[in-house]
Design a protein around this motif. Structure first.
Motif, PDB file in Angstrom:
ATOM      1  N   GLN A 169       0.808  -1.214   0.000  1.00  0.00           N
ATOM      2  CA  GLN A 169       0.000   0.000   0.000  1.00  0.00           C
ATOM      3  C   GLN A 169       0.846   1.271   0.000  1.00  0.00           C
ATOM      4  O   GLN A 169       0.411   2.316  -0.487  1.00  0.00           O
ATOM      5  N   SER A 170       2.055   1.179   0.539  1.00  0.00           N
ATOM      6  CA  SER A 170       2.935   2.347   0.595  1.00  0.00           C
ATOM      7  C   SER A 170       4.369   1.907   0.322  1.00  0.00           C
ATOM      8  O   SER A 170       4.763   0.785   0.647  1.00  0.00           O
ATOM      9  N   ALA A 171       5.144   2.815  -0.266  1.00  0.00           N
ATOM     10  CA  ALA A 171       6.529   2.471  -0.610  1.00  0.00           C
ATOM     11  C   ALA A 171       7.361   3.732  -0.739  1.00  0.00           C
ATOM     12  O   ALA A 171       6.841   4.819  -1.033  1.00  0.00           O
ATOM     13  N   CYS A 172       8.671   3.588  -0.525  1.00  0.00           N
ATOM     14  CA  CYS A 172       9.608   4.666  -0.834  1.00  0.00           C
ATOM     15  C   CYS A 172      10.593   4.153  -1.880  1.00  0.00           C
ATOM     16  O   CYS A 172      11.003   3.001  -1.849  1.00  0.00           O
ATOM     17  N   ASP A 173      10.911   5.040  -2.813  1.00  0.00           N
ATOM     18  CA  ASP A 173      11.768   4.716  -3.951  1.00  0.00           C
ATOM     19  C   ASP A 173      13.049   5.538  -3.814  1.00  0.00           C
ATOM     20  O   ASP A 173      13.060   6.746  -4.066  1.00  0.00           O
ATOM     21  N   LEU A 174      14.125   4.875  -3.398  1.00  0.00           N
ATOM     22  CA  LEU A 174      15.379   5.554  -3.085  1.00  0.00           C
ATOM     23  C   LEU A 174      16.287   5.587  -4.310  1.00  0.00           C
ATOM     24  O   LEU A 174      16.729   4.556  -4.784  1.00  0.00           O
ATOM     25  N   GLY A 175      16.543   6.786  -4.834  1.00  0.00           N
ATOM     26  CA  GLY A 175      17.297   6.921  -6.071  1.00  0.00           C
ATOM     27  C   GLY A 175      16.393   6.650  -7.258  1.00  0.00           C
ATOM     28  O   GLY A 175      16.642   5.751  -8.063  1.00  0.00           O
ATOM     29  N   THR A 176      15.353   7.442  -7.400  1.00  0.00           N
ATOM     30  CA  THR A 176      14.275   7.119  -8.340  1.00  0.00           C
ATOM     31  C   THR A 176      14.665   7.228  -9.811  1.00  0.00           C
ATOM     32  O   THR A 176      14.066   6.582 -10.660  1.00  0.00           O
ATOM     33  N   ILE A 180      10.759   5.231 -13.070  1.00  0.00           N
ATOM     34  CA  ILE A 180      10.139   4.040 -13.645  1.00  0.00           C
ATOM     35  C   ILE A 180       9.691   3.043 -12.578  1.00  0.00           C
ATOM     36  O   ILE A 180       8.628   2.419 -12.713  1.00  0.00           O
ATOM     37  N   LEU A 181      10.450   2.902 -11.490  1.00  0.00           N
ATOM     38  CA  LEU A 181      10.058   1.944 -10.460  1.00  0.00           C
ATOM     39  C   LEU A 181       8.845   2.441  -9.671  1.00  0.00           C
ATOM     40  O   LEU A 181       7.968   1.657  -9.301  1.00  0.00           O
ATOM     41  N   SER A 182       8.786   3.747  -9.415  1.00  0.00           N
ATOM     42  CA  SER A 182       7.611   4.318  -8.742  1.00  0.00           C
ATOM     43  C   SER A 182       6.359   4.129  -9.594  1.00  0.00           C
ATOM     44  O   SER A 182       5.287   3.777  -9.088  1.00  0.00           O
ATOM     45  N   GLY A 189      -0.519  -1.367  -7.887  1.00  0.00           N
ATOM     46  CA  GLY A 189      -1.427  -1.265  -6.754  1.00  0.00           C
ATOM     47  C   GLY A 189      -0.993  -0.448  -5.567  1.00  0.00           C
ATOM     48  O   GLY A 189      -1.775  -0.267  -4.621  1.00  0.00           O
ATOM     49  N   THR A 190       0.220   0.081  -5.536  1.00  0.00           N
ATOM     50  CA  THR A 190       0.679   0.884  -4.405  1.00  0.00           C
ATOM     51  C   THR A 190      -0.010   2.246  -4.430  1.00  0.00           C
ATOM     52  O   THR A 190      -0.061   2.912  -5.460  1.00  0.00           O
ATOM     53  N   LYS A 191      -0.517   2.687  -3.264  1.00  0.00           N
ATOM     54  CA  LYS A 191      -1.320   3.903  -3.193  1.00  0.00           C
ATOM     55  C   LYS A 191      -0.528   5.139  -2.780  1.00  0.00           C
ATOM     56  O   LYS A 191      -0.905   6.266  -3.132  1.00  0.00           O
ATOM     57  N   ARG A 192       0.555   4.959  -2.023  1.00  0.00           N
ATOM     58  CA  ARG A 192       1.342   6.113  -1.559  1.00  0.00           C
ATOM     59  C   ARG A 192       2.824   5.843  -1.806  1.00  0.00           C
ATOM     60  O   ARG A 192       3.352   4.849  -1.311  1.00  0.00           O
ATOM     61  N   LYS A 217      -7.212   9.142  -8.500  1.00  0.00           N
ATOM     62  CA  LYS A 217      -6.936  10.263  -7.608  1.00  0.00           C
ATOM     63  C   LYS A 217      -6.493   9.832  -6.213  1.00  0.00           C
ATOM     64  O   LYS A 217      -5.939  10.634  -5.454  1.00  0.00           O
ATOM     65  N   ASP A 218      -6.730   8.567  -5.862  1.00  0.00           N
ATOM     66  CA  ASP A 218      -6.357   8.121  -4.523  1.00  0.00           C
ATOM     67  C   ASP A 218      -4.905   7.682  -4.425  1.00  0.00           C
ATOM     68  O   ASP A 218      -4.434   7.282  -3.359  1.00  0.00           O
ATOM     69  N   ILE A 219      -4.149   7.766  -5.527  1.00  0.00           N
ATOM     70  CA  ILE A 219      -2.725   7.426  -5.511  1.00  0.00           C
ATOM     71  C   ILE A 219      -1.920   8.704  -5.322  1.00  0.00           C
ATOM     72  O   ILE A 219      -2.072   9.669  -6.074  1.00  0.00           O
ATOM     73  N   LYS A 220      -1.053   8.714  -4.316  1.00  0.00           N
ATOM     74  CA  LYS A 220      -0.260   9.902  -3.999  1.00  0.00           C
ATOM     75  C   LYS A 220       1.210   9.645  -4.314  1.00  0.00           C
ATOM     76  O   LYS A 220       1.783   8.651  -3.866  1.00  0.00           O
ATOM     77  N   PHE A 221       1.809  10.563  -5.071  1.00  0.00           N
ATOM     78  CA  PHE A 221       3.219  10.455  -5.432  1.00  0.00           C
ATOM     79  C   PHE A 221       3.931  11.748  -5.062  1.00  0.00           C
ATOM     80  O   PHE A 221       3.510  12.836  -5.438  1.00  0.00           O
TER      81      PHE A 221
END
Length: 307
Positions: A169-176, A180-182, A189-192, A217-221
């Motif tokens: 449901q949530s993830a952090c992308d380090l060195g984005t 593409i990975l985000s 399916g990840t929302k945040r 709209k419920d997906i936050k980046f």
């Protein structure tokens, strides 16, 4: 405006060291040519080549950067590298990589599609077949076209986890990089998602690529220019942290990695000779166990869970 184009050919094993130099020099842009129909074939050349072709773009006044690149080639590959240079107009530079960057699939469902082909009927047919999921990417100057082994390894892992029913449901992308990975996470399916990169060009590219894709709209980046000590990243909890970063950077930032509030980590950017050393670092600083590992051309993806 004119750019200086360097057409470089060198052993594929040396491409990552060259990329590190190009990022340090902050060149205007670069990309790898996966297939060059105009390049002369080597004697008895098969489908796979030991050498690779890379295009590098500099501002015309950046003579010192060009000299540093040539010194790198002559010092490391004096007998099996070559280069050509020419001046080109801005339009030529912006259009150059489009000739070589075509749609391709990753895993069972994902299709990486260049933004300039998103409305192509042929392209739509490619990803719509068997329920494909499109990731629209303009590679630009940021790392993460989807072609590199490390990017593919993480996307394949995320794709397979989704098949197994694992949705983060949530993830952090380090060195984005290009983001593409985000984008892949969100499409699966990840929302945040919180992403970061030290390169301002990467941050711009990631946000631009995100806007090229359709999300509910419920997906936050969120994407920010920073290192791994980002306070906004460290304050929140995540179901997953992903990092497609080299061993050198990860090892130097192992304490910051340990502060990230996630029990699940997926790492790539680790070469075979550094794999065991990196696992020892994880055992010491992020005590846990290895859930999954997979190798491709001496690059590894490591799926780690903290206990």
């Amino acid at each position: 405006m004119e750019y200086r184009e360097l057409k470089v050919n060198l052993p594929k094993s040396g491409s990552d060291d060259l990329y590190s130099l190009l990022e340090l020099l902050q060149v205007a842009g670069y990309y790898e040519i996966l297939f060059d129909g105009d390049a002369p074939k080597e004697p008895e050349q098969g489908i796979l080549k030991e050498n690779t072709n890379i295009r590098i773009y500099l501002n015309t006044e950046e003579i010192q950067k060009e000299i540093q690149i040539l010194i790198f080639l002559k010092s490391n590959f004096p007998h099996n590298s070559n280069y050509e240079t020419r001046n080109i107009e801005t339009r030529d530079y912006e259009e150059a990589y489009k000739e070589f960057y075509k749609p391709f699939s990753i895993g069972k469902k994902l299709w990486v599609i260049p933004t300039w082909e998103k409305d192509s009927e042929i392209t739509k047919a490619l990803w719509q077949h068997n329920g494909g999921i499109p990731l629209y990417i303009n590679p630009g100057v940021a790392f993460g076209t989807g072609h590199h082994e490390t990017t593919k390894l993480i996307l394949e892992r995320l794709d397979s986890l989704t098949d197994e029913g694992s949705i983060f449901q949530s993830a952090c992308d380090l060195g984005t990089g290009s983001g593409i990975l985000s984008i892949g996470l969100a499409k699966l399916g990840t929302k945040r998602i919180f992403a970061l990169d030290i390169d301002q060009n990467a941050v711009k590219a990631a946000w631009s690529n995100w806007q090229e894709n359709d999300f509910s709209k419920d997906i936050k980046f969120t994407v920010e220019e920073s290192g791994l000590d980002n306070e906004n990243c460290l304050k929140d909890e995540y179901d997953l942290a992903i990092a497609n970063i080299t061993f050198a950077v990860l090892s130097q930032n192992i304490r910051n990695l340990a502060k990230i509030k996630s029990k699940r980590f997926i790492f790539s950017g680790i070469i075979t000779e550094k794999k065991d050393e990196f696992l020892e670092l994880l055992k010491t600083n992020l005590p846990g166990s290895l859930l999954h590992s997979h190798e491709w051309n001496e690059w590894w993806v490591l799926d780690w869970v903290k206990h």
